[in-house]
Write a protein that holds these residues in place. Structure first.
Motif, PDB file in Angstrom:
ATOM      1  N   ILE A 182       0.679  -1.551   0.126  1.00  0.00           N
ATOM      2  CA  ILE A 182       0.197  -0.063   0.036  1.00  0.00           C
ATOM      3  C   ILE A 182       1.214   1.106  -0.258  1.00  0.00           C
ATOM      4  N   GLY A 183       1.276   2.206  -0.803  1.00  0.00           N
ATOM      5  CA  GLY A 183       1.269   3.506  -1.203  1.00  0.00           C
ATOM      6  C   GLY A 183       0.948   4.270  -0.216  1.00  0.00           C
ATOM      7  N   ARG A 198       7.607   1.283  -7.515  1.00  0.00           N
ATOM      8  CA  ARG A 198       7.630   0.666  -9.176  1.00  0.00           C
ATOM      9  C   ARG A 198       8.085  -0.979  -8.530  1.00  0.00           C
ATOM     10  N   GLN A 199       8.739  -0.923  -8.254  1.00  0.00           N
ATOM     11  CA  GLN A 199       8.843  -2.733  -8.563  1.00  0.00           C
ATOM     12  C   GLN A 199       7.927  -3.668  -7.593  1.00  0.00           C
ATOM     13  N   ARG A 200       7.455  -2.714  -6.282  1.00  0.00           N
ATOM     14  CA  ARG A 200       6.159  -3.065  -5.450  1.00  0.00           C
ATOM     15  C   ARG A 200       5.306  -3.649  -6.185  1.00  0.00           C
ATOM     16  N   SER A 201       4.790  -2.268  -6.600  1.00  0.00           N
ATOM     17  CA  SER A 201       3.609  -2.750  -7.643  1.00  0.00           C
ATOM     18  C   SER A 201       3.833  -3.142  -8.864  1.00  0.00           C
ATOM     19  N   ALA A 202       4.723  -3.379  -8.739  1.00  0.00           N
ATOM     20  CA  ALA A 202       4.446  -4.105 -10.263  1.00  0.00           C
ATOM     21  C   ALA A 202       4.448  -6.120  -9.784  1.00  0.00           C
ATOM     22  N   GLY A 207      -1.614  -4.754 -12.019  1.00  0.00           N
ATOM     23  CA  GLY A 207      -0.938  -3.104 -12.749  1.00  0.00           C
ATOM     24  C   GLY A 207      -0.508  -2.105 -11.706  1.00  0.00           C
ATOM     25  N   ARG A 208      -1.156  -2.259 -10.531  1.00  0.00           N
ATOM     26  CA  ARG A 208      -0.686  -1.381  -9.391  1.00  0.00           C
ATOM     27  C   ARG A 208      -0.516  -1.726  -8.112  1.00  0.00           C
ATOM     28  N   ALA A 213      -6.605   3.957   0.516  1.00  0.00           N
ATOM     29  CA  ALA A 213      -8.530   4.196  -0.030  1.00  0.00           C
ATOM     30  C   ALA A 213      -9.366   2.514  -0.745  1.00  0.00           C
ATOM     31  N   ASP A 214      -7.973   2.157  -0.722  1.00  0.00           N
ATOM     32  CA  ASP A 214      -8.862   0.474  -1.257  1.00  0.00           C
ATOM     33  C   ASP A 214      -8.656  -0.275   0.508  1.00  0.00           C
TER      34      ASP A 214
END
Length: 246
Positions: A182-183, A198-202, A207-208, A213-214
């Motif tokens: 979670i960013g 970027r690495q964690r999202s990948a 794709g994110r 909020a999620d």
């Protein structure tokens, strides 16, 4: 009568987003150790007539948990929703030294397990029967982490499922939400760089990376009337980064 939701660790990040979501229909009580952080969150979330207040307490200390519970339940107030979000990774870098390893495990077990167990136990008599909701925020690290933080979060899973069985007859549900990356939080502190993000999202097939909020949306569902048949569950929210476990 307006419903009451208690959110520990509610001053920042995921906890604050959850509090913001629940404040639309609940009087929200924020719990945490940092008075200034709670004050700012309380002021910023108290808009459009929404009722948000805060109680400063170290939830690892039984005396402070008792005091906080007494303040929350003053005049016989009933708690409709308890969100256990307080915690964090207090020893993010594993060590080969035995003494250091012992200290890391004690810090993370104490900082992640005690706030959940003590606060829940203190507020249990005040939870609405039937209709009460307990939601505990865990982590993907409980499934695939090999650190003291993952071990601490994993300890909350059997505790929650056992509690769900004990409280089912009272109409109280108990569930766990286990977020992946979670960013937009302070969790990763100095490790958070554009490349790290970027690495964690990948890692997520969607794709994110996730957002606060999620998580707040999922917690709000579990805290609402439509989730009365959902209890004893460990629900992952990680964009598919880890599938098929719960």
């Amino acid at each position: 009568m307006r419903k009451v939701a208690v959110v520990s660790g509610g001053g920042t990040g995921i906890g604050r987003a959850i509090a913001d979501q629940l404040a639309a229909e609940h009087e929200v009580v924020l719990l945490g150790r940092r008075a200034e952080v709670l004050r700012e969150a309380t002021e910023e979330l108290s808009y459009d007539g929404r009722r948000v207040r805060s109680v400063v307490a170290d939830l690892c200390e039984p005396a402070e948990v008792r005091r906080a519970a007494e303040e929350i339940t003053a005049a016989g107030a009933t708690v409709d929703v308890l969100v256990n979000n307080a915690g964090g990774n207090f020893a993010p870098y594993p060590s080969d030294d035995l003494d250091t390893t012992r200290e890391q495990y004690l810090r993370n077990l104490g900082g992640n397990v005690l706030p959940v167990v003590l606060l829940t136990q203190a507020l249990l008599p005040a939870l609405r029967r039937p209709g009460g909701r307990i939601v505990t925020v865990s982590s993907i690290a409980a499934f695939r982490g090999n650190t003291s933080y993952g071990a601490a979060k994993a300890a909350l899973h059997p505790w929650s499922t056992e509690l769900a069985g004990q409280l089912a007859a009272d109409g109280i549900t108990v569930n766990v939400v286990a977020p992946g990356y979670i960013g937009g939080t302070d969790f990763f502190r100095e490790r958070m760089t554009p490349e790290f993000h970027r690495q964690r999202s990948a890692q997520a097939p969607v794709g994110r990376g996730g957002t606060v909020a999620d998580v707040a949306e999922l917690v709000a569902y579990l805290a609402g009337p439509g989730a009365g048949f959902v209890t004893g569950q460990i629900i992952q929210i990680n964009g598919g980064a880890l599938m098929g476990r719960g």
